[in-house]
Motif scaffolding. Structure first.
Motif, short mmCIF file in Angstrom:
data_model
loop_
_atom_site.label_atom_id
_atom_site.label_comp_id
_atom_site.label_asym_id
_atom_site.label_seq_id
_atom_site.Cartn_x
_atom_site.Cartn_y
_atom_site.Cartn_z
N PRO A 11 92.90 -6.38 25.91
CA PRO A 11 91.85 -5.78 26.75
C PRO A 11 91.15 -6.81 27.63
CG PRO A 11 91.03 -6.05 24.54
CD PRO A 11 92.47 -6.49 24.52
N TYR A 12 91.75 -7.13 28.77
CA TYR A 12 91.18 -8.17 29.63
C TYR A 12 90.10 -7.65 30.56
CZ TYR A 12 94.40 -6.43 33.19
OH TYR A 12 95.07 -5.65 34.08
N CYS A 13 90.00 -6.34 30.75
CA CYS A 13 88.90 -5.78 31.53
C CYS A 13 88.66 -4.34 31.09
CB CYS A 13 89.15 -5.87 33.04
SG CYS A 13 90.36 -4.72 33.69
N ASP A 14 87.47 -3.84 31.36
CA ASP A 14 87.11 -2.49 30.93
C ASP A 14 87.98 -1.43 31.58
OD1 ASP A 14 85.13 -3.51 29.29
OD2 ASP A 14 83.52 -3.19 30.75
N GLU A 15 88.31 -1.62 32.85
CA GLU A 15 89.13 -0.64 33.56
C GLU A 15 90.51 -0.51 32.92
OE1 GLU A 15 89.97 0.53 38.11
OE2 GLU A 15 90.60 -1.51 37.57
N ALA A 16 91.14 -1.63 32.61
CA ALA A 16 92.46 -1.61 31.98
C ALA A 16 92.40 -0.96 30.60
CB ALA A 16 93.03 -3.02 31.88
N GLU A 18 90.22 1.35 29.55
CA GLU A 18 90.03 2.79 29.73
C GLU A 18 91.35 3.47 30.14
OE1 GLU A 18 87.80 6.04 32.58
OE2 GLU A 18 87.07 3.98 32.58
N ILE A 19 92.06 2.85 31.07
CA ILE A 19 93.34 3.43 31.52
C ILE A 19 94.34 3.45 30.37
CG2 ILE A 19 95.30 3.08 33.07
CD1 ILE A 19 93.26 1.99 35.11
N TYR A 20 94.37 2.40 29.57
CA TYR A 20 95.28 2.36 28.42
C TYR A 20 94.99 3.51 27.46
CZ TYR A 20 97.52 0.73 24.14
OH TYR A 20 98.28 0.64 23.00
N LEU A 21 93.72 3.72 27.15
CA LEU A 21 93.37 4.80 26.23
C LEU A 21 93.70 6.17 26.81
CD1 LEU A 21 90.00 3.42 24.84
CD2 LEU A 21 92.22 3.53 23.69
N ARG A 22 93.49 6.34 28.11
CA ARG A 22 93.85 7.60 28.76
C ARG A 22 95.36 7.79 28.79
NH1 ARG A 22 90.12 8.72 33.94
NH2 ARG A 22 91.32 10.65 33.81
N LEU A 23 96.09 6.72 28.97
CA LEU A 23 97.56 6.78 28.96
C LEU A 23 98.07 7.18 27.58
CD1 LEU A 23 100.29 6.25 30.37
CD2 LEU A 23 100.03 3.85 29.72
N VAL A 24 97.55 6.56 26.54
CA VAL A 24 97.97 6.90 25.18
C VAL A 24 97.62 8.35 24.87
CG1 VAL A 24 97.55 6.41 22.73
CG2 VAL A 24 97.90 4.53 24.32
N THR A 25 96.44 8.79 25.26
CA THR A 25 96.04 10.18 25.03
C THR A 25 96.96 11.15 25.76
OG1 THR A 25 93.74 9.49 24.77
CG2 THR A 25 94.13 11.82 25.26
N LYS A 44 98.06 9.29 37.15
CA LYS A 44 98.29 8.38 38.28
C LYS A 44 97.40 8.76 39.46
CE LYS A 44 102.02 6.84 41.27
NZ LYS A 44 103.44 6.96 41.58
N ALA A 45 97.15 10.06 39.65
CA ALA A 45 96.29 10.52 40.74
C ALA A 45 94.81 10.27 40.45
CB ALA A 45 96.53 12.00 40.99
N GLN A 46 94.45 10.14 39.19
CA GLN A 46 93.05 9.99 38.80
C GLN A 46 92.59 8.54 38.67
OE1 GLN A 46 92.90 12.16 35.14
NE2 GLN A 46 92.73 14.15 36.16
N VAL A 47 93.49 7.66 38.26
CA VAL A 47 93.13 6.26 38.00
C VAL A 47 94.19 5.34 38.62
CG1 VAL A 47 91.91 6.78 35.85
CG2 VAL A 47 94.32 6.22 35.77
N PRO A 48 93.85 4.06 38.84
CA PRO A 48 94.83 3.12 39.40
C PRO A 48 95.83 2.63 38.35
CG PRO A 48 92.75 2.01 39.07
CD PRO A 48 92.52 3.46 38.73
N LEU A 49 96.65 3.54 37.87
CA LEU A 49 97.61 3.25 36.81
C LEU A 49 98.58 2.14 37.22
CD1 LEU A 49 98.62 4.19 34.00
CD2 LEU A 49 100.09 5.81 35.18
N ASP A 50 99.04 2.18 38.45
CA ASP A 50 100.02 1.20 38.92
C ASP A 50 99.45 -0.21 39.05
OD1 ASP A 50 101.93 3.18 39.07
OD2 ASP A 50 101.51 3.64 41.16
N ASP A 51 98.14 -0.34 39.09
CA ASP A 51 97.52 -1.67 39.17
C ASP A 51 97.63 -2.43 37.85
OD1 ASP A 51 96.83 -1.06 41.74
OD2 ASP A 51 94.68 -0.83 41.33
#
Length: 79
Positions: A11-16, A18-25, A44-51
């Motif tokens: 977990p190097y940043c809060d955004e990553a 949050e995206i990880y938890l949303r991805l797993v969910t 992908k449309a809601q968060v910067p997943l590709d970043d």
């Protein structure tokens, strides 16, 4: 469907994080391949997943890799 997480998440940043938890969910709540594909596209449309992640679909699986941290700081110097 079976879900296997083969490595840990750094977990190097809060955004990553949050995206990880949303991805797993999204993955855990998918009923089949079609709903998984739709869920990933919606995420992908809601968060910067590709970043933060690289992902794709194989013949019988979804693979996801965490991109390396491009942020260099003293707080996360171990990365």
């Amino acid at each position: 469907m079976n879900v296997t997480i083969e490595t840990f998440f750094c977990p190097y940043c809060d955004e990553a994080t949050e995206i990880y938890l949303r991805l797993v969910t999204t993955i855990l709540f998918a009923d089949d391949e079609n709903s998984l594909r739709k869920g990933i596209e919606k995420l992908k449309a809601q968060v910067p997943l590709d970043d933060h992640f690289v992902y794709g679909f194989g013949a019988h699986h979804l693979w996801v890799y965490h991109k390396k941290n491009k942020i260099k700081s003293k707080q996360y110097s171990f990365l």
